[in-house]
Write a protein that holds these residues in place. Structure first.
Motif, PDB file in Angstrom:
ATOM      1  N   GLY A   1       2.255   8.875   7.401  1.00 54.99           N
ATOM      2  CA  GLY A   1       2.056   7.512   6.914  1.00 54.99           C
ATOM      3  C   GLY A   1       2.931   6.483   7.582  1.00 54.99           C
ATOM      4  N   GLY A   2       3.963   6.940   8.267  1.00 55.56           N
ATOM      5  CA  GLY A   2       4.801   6.038   9.034  1.00 55.56           C
ATOM      6  C   GLY A   2       5.670   5.133   8.189  1.00 55.56           C
ATOM      7  N   LEU A   3       6.219   4.114   8.842  1.00 52.06           N
ATOM      8  CA  LEU A   3       7.205   3.265   8.174  1.00 52.06           C
ATOM      9  C   LEU A   3       6.601   2.486   7.012  1.00 52.06           C
ATOM     10  N   LEU A   4       5.343   2.084   7.128  1.00 53.06           N
ATOM     11  CA  LEU A   4       4.730   1.353   6.018  1.00 53.06           C
ATOM     12  C   LEU A   4       4.692   2.210   4.762  1.00 53.06           C
ATOM     13  N   ALA A   5       4.397   3.492   4.924  1.00 50.97           N
ATOM     14  CA  ALA A   5       4.359   4.391   3.767  1.00 50.97           C
ATOM     15  C   ALA A   5       5.742   4.561   3.164  1.00 50.97           C
ATOM     16  N   LEU A   6       6.770   4.677   4.024  1.00 52.74           N
ATOM     17  CA  LEU A   6       8.129   4.792   3.499  1.00 52.74           C
ATOM     18  C   LEU A   6       8.520   3.521   2.744  1.00 52.74           C
ATOM     19  N   MET A   7       8.213   2.356   3.325  1.00 58.69           N
ATOM     20  CA  MET A   7       8.568   1.100   2.652  1.00 58.69           C
ATOM     21  C   MET A   7       7.821   0.947   1.326  1.00 58.69           C
ATOM     22  N   LYS A   8       6.601   1.478   1.281  1.00 55.53           N
ATOM     23  CA  LYS A   8       5.842   1.423   0.024  1.00 55.53           C
ATOM     24  C   LYS A   8       6.582   2.171  -1.077  1.00 55.53           C
ATOM     25  N   GLN A   9       7.272   3.275  -0.723  1.00 54.74           N
ATOM     26  CA  GLN A   9       8.012   4.057  -1.705  1.00 54.74           C
ATOM     27  C   GLN A   9       9.154   3.265  -2.334  1.00 54.74           C
ATOM     28  N   ILE A  10       9.722   2.336  -1.578  1.00 57.98           N
ATOM     29  CA  ILE A  10      10.874   1.572  -2.074  1.00 57.98           C
ATOM     30  C   ILE A  10      10.542   0.083  -2.189  1.00 57.98           C
ATOM     31  N   GLN A  11       9.263  -0.211  -2.370  1.00 59.02           N
ATOM     32  CA  GLN A  11       8.809  -1.596  -2.381  1.00 59.02           C
ATOM     33  C   GLN A  11       9.548  -2.446  -3.403  1.00 59.02           C
ATOM     34  N   ASP A  12       9.859  -1.870  -4.557  1.00 60.21           N
ATOM     35  CA  ASP A  12      10.514  -2.662  -5.597  1.00 60.21           C
ATOM     36  C   ASP A  12      11.962  -2.985  -5.246  1.00 60.21           C
ATOM     37  N   ARG A  13      12.516  -2.380  -4.193  1.00 62.25           N
ATOM     38  CA  ARG A  13      13.879  -2.676  -3.746  1.00 62.25           C
ATOM     39  C   ARG A  13      13.904  -3.712  -2.634  1.00 62.25           C
ATOM     40  N   LEU A  14      12.737  -4.071  -2.134  1.00 63.08           N
ATOM     41  CA  LEU A  14      12.627  -4.984  -1.000  1.00 63.08           C
ATOM     42  C   LEU A  14      12.183  -6.365  -1.451  1.00 63.08           C
ATOM     43  N   ASP A  15      12.513  -7.366  -0.639  1.00 64.91           N
ATOM     44  CA  ASP A  15      12.010  -8.721  -0.883  1.00 64.91           C
ATOM     45  C   ASP A  15      10.660  -8.828  -0.176  1.00 64.91           C
ATOM     46  N   THR A  16       9.615  -8.623  -0.933  1.00 62.94           N
ATOM     47  CA  THR A  16       8.276  -8.558  -0.338  1.00 62.94           C
ATOM     48  C   THR A  16       7.686  -9.929  -0.037  1.00 62.94           C
ATOM     49  N   ALA A  17       8.424 -10.987  -0.370  1.00 60.58           N
ATOM     50  CA  ALA A  17       7.947 -12.338  -0.051  1.00 60.58           C
ATOM     51  C   ALA A  17       8.294 -12.751   1.366  1.00 60.58           C
TER      52      ALA A  17
END
Length: 580
Positions: free
Chosen positions: A329-345
């Motif tokens: 799934g690559g980096l997008l899949a990893l970031m999806k796992q921690i999405q609530d820790r990131l500033d998605t705006a």
């Protein structure tokens, strides 16, 4: 950006060179015609610079000549005019004493190539360790729209039915060869199988760490960093970079709108979750300071304490390589796992937010990309230490070393130079135990020079023969992102400028307390004062040229090893060149 706010051809930066009906612009247009172009090729179109770090000694970038063709195709499809400009390659394998000595030279060249030429936007082609931060640092300062094209990882290595990871397995099998367990024939087989294609190291070394950081920061196309170098998707991504940079120019989507405090924090969190290289610390801080963002060692340590390691990719992970990471799934899949820790705006180069880019991302193998409920390691990849041995900080990679060294006390064995250390570790009669702490000094930004990757000091043969494969090692050097072991790195200030490491003596006791983030030499303060008074600075290593300039202006590891006069707070640049 709405259609009504898009640039027009007259407001293009390149128009100042090419549009006026005057003698100067006549000369510019005639020289383009000398190159075989006509006004139909460039008139009224965004001029896109392709900054290419290819060279015949940079094996990681050996596919870049074809990728330039792909990028140019995309630029032409979007109505832009492409020009390729070579930049310093700073390959990791052949550049001595270290490519880090030249990262800032690449950053300066990138900035000045952009500033001095009629470029409306740039595609930055890099991947091998220092090319990513060097290109990005220069482009941030130059300020024109830019998009980063990562080289991508090479294919996984193979020999005799065994999967090999570049760097990590080289260190592993070298120790076994020194122990007498690998034959000449096996060694040649490993040599031929460990690097099988174009692309950067396929472990989560510095190269894949830094391209993941640019991806998380929003300056690559979403997920671009995970694509293997020789996959056809990489060619398509390259053409997409060409198309997108043209639109970015019309939209005036400049780096300051993307490389923000929040974006850099996202990049740091993602780096921790990938099991990043320790070199990420130096480069993240340097890029942040170029953008005017106050990101420091304590910020990175705080993020490391709460960010789990999710990428089960060598060397911090145990089982997989970057090719597996891509198919999982690559980096997008990893970031999806921690999405609530990131500033998605945060805004990214495709004009969408990070949150929009993560929609639909999915993990296809949850052993490669672990869920939060089953991390590879409960904290992030890096920890920052402080103490009387490193008052301005030092870095360790806990996930890549034996936990028994998290709290350790032992006597120092101090080496003043790399040759001295190398001679000692090959001496099978060396008086050393597994409890000793090996220390290398005079290997920092100025002392190295350039802070070479010497920090993974070889285990002495005297211990290798007894079956030991790890011990505590300390230096003011860096180490390869593909390295592993109980290695404390980036000790600041470095010994060459009089940091406490310069005062340490063989036999002094050293205490590492990882839980409390402490690294101390157990020497009385009055004794340290006596040693400090007796210390004399070493002679300068350079008297002319780049090395002289470097030694006069490089900052310490905790400040990113940039040049003091290139940081954003130093002063304003002269601005755009006046076209006479």
């Amino acid at each position: 950006m709405t259609e009504g706010t898009r640039k027009d051809a007259a407001s293009l930066r390149s128009a100042r060179w090419l549009a006026p009906d005057d003698l100067r612009s006549f000369g510019h247009r005639s020289r383009l015609m000398q190159l075989g172009f006509s006004e139909e090729d460039f008139a009224g179109k965004p001029v896109i610079g392709i900054l290419n770090t290819w060279s015949e000694l940079n094996s990681c970038h050996s596919h870049f000549p074809q990728r330039v063709v792909d990028v140019k195709r995309g630029i032409a499809q979007a109505g832009g005019f492409a020009v390729e400009l070579p930049t310093l390659s700073v390959d990791e394998s052949f550049t001595k004493p270290t490519s880090m000595l030249y990262r800032n030279l690449l950053a300066m060249e990138t900035e000045e190539m952009i500033r001095s030429h009629p470029l409306d936007g740039v595609v930055l082609m890099g991947g091998c360790d220092k090319t990513t931060p060097g290109l990005v640092m220069g482009a941030i300062t130059a300020g024109v729209p830019m998009i980063y094209l990562p080289a991508g990882p090479m294919l996984r290595g193979h020999y005799a039915g065994t999967v090999l990871g570049s760097g990590s397995d080289a260190w592993k099998y070298w120790d076994e060869r020194r122990a007498g367990n690998v034959s000449d024939e096996q060694w040649r087989g490993l040599q031929g199988g460990i690097a099988r294609s174009a692309g950067v190291c396929m472990t989560m070394g510095t190269a894949s760490t830094m391209t993941a950081i640019t991806d998380a920061m929003g300056i690559t196309l979403p997920g671009a960093s995970s694509i293997p170098a020789v996959d056809s998707a990489h060619s398509r991504m390259s053409a997409s970079c060409g198309r997108r940079i043209v639109d970015m120019v019309w939209e005036d989507l400049t780096p300051d709108k993307i490389v923000t405090d929040a974006a850099l924090r996202n990049a740091a969190i993602v780096a921790m979750a990938t099991g990043c290289s320790t070199n990420a610390v130096v480069h993240l801080i340097a890029m942040a300071r170029r953008a005017g963002v106050a990101l420091g060692l304590d910020d990175l340590d705080a993020l490391g304490r709460v960010t789990p390691l999710l990428a089960n990719v060598r060397p911090s992970g145990k089982d997989y390589l970057m090719e597996d990471f891509y198919f999982a799934g690559g980096l997008l899949a990893l970031m999806k796992q921690i999405q609530d820790r990131l500033d998605t705006a945060c805004l990214t180069v495709n004009g969408k937010t990070l949150g929009e880019n993560l929609e639909g991302a999915e993990v296809y193998n949850d052993d490669v990309i672990r869920p939060l409920s089953n991390p590879v390691y409960h904290e992030g990849s890096l920890a920052v230490l402080r103490g009387n041995l490193c008052p301005d900080g030092a870095v360790i990679k806990p996930a890549a070393c034996d936990p028994k060294y998290y709290q350790h006390e032992g006597p120092a064995l101090v080496f003043d130079s790399y040759p001295e250390m190398k001679k000692a570790v090959d001496d099978e009669t060396l008086d050393i135990t597994p409890d000793h702490v090996m220390v290398l000094r005079n290997a920092g930004p100025q002392g190295g020079p350039g802070m070479p990757e010497w920090g993974m000091l070889p285990i002495p043969k005297a211990l290798i023969k007894k079956g030991f494969r790890d011990m505590l090692r300390i230096s003011d050097a860096r180490m390869s992102g593909t390295s592993y072991g109980a290695c404390v790195l980036h000790v600041a200030p470095e010994s060459f400028v009089g940091g406490p490491l310069a005062l340490l003596k063989t036999g002094d006791m050293i205490r590492l307390d990882l839980v409390n983030r402490r690294l101390d030499m157990l020497v009385a303060e009055d004794e340290l004062e006596r040693r400090r008074a007796a210390w004399t600075p070493p002679a300068p290593l350079f008297e002319r040229g780049w090395g002289w300039m470097y030694s006069k202006h490089v900052t310490q590891a905790d400040k990113g090893c940039d040049f003091d006069f290139l940081e954003r707070d130093f002063g304003a640049a002269a601005g755009e060149p006046d076209i006479y």
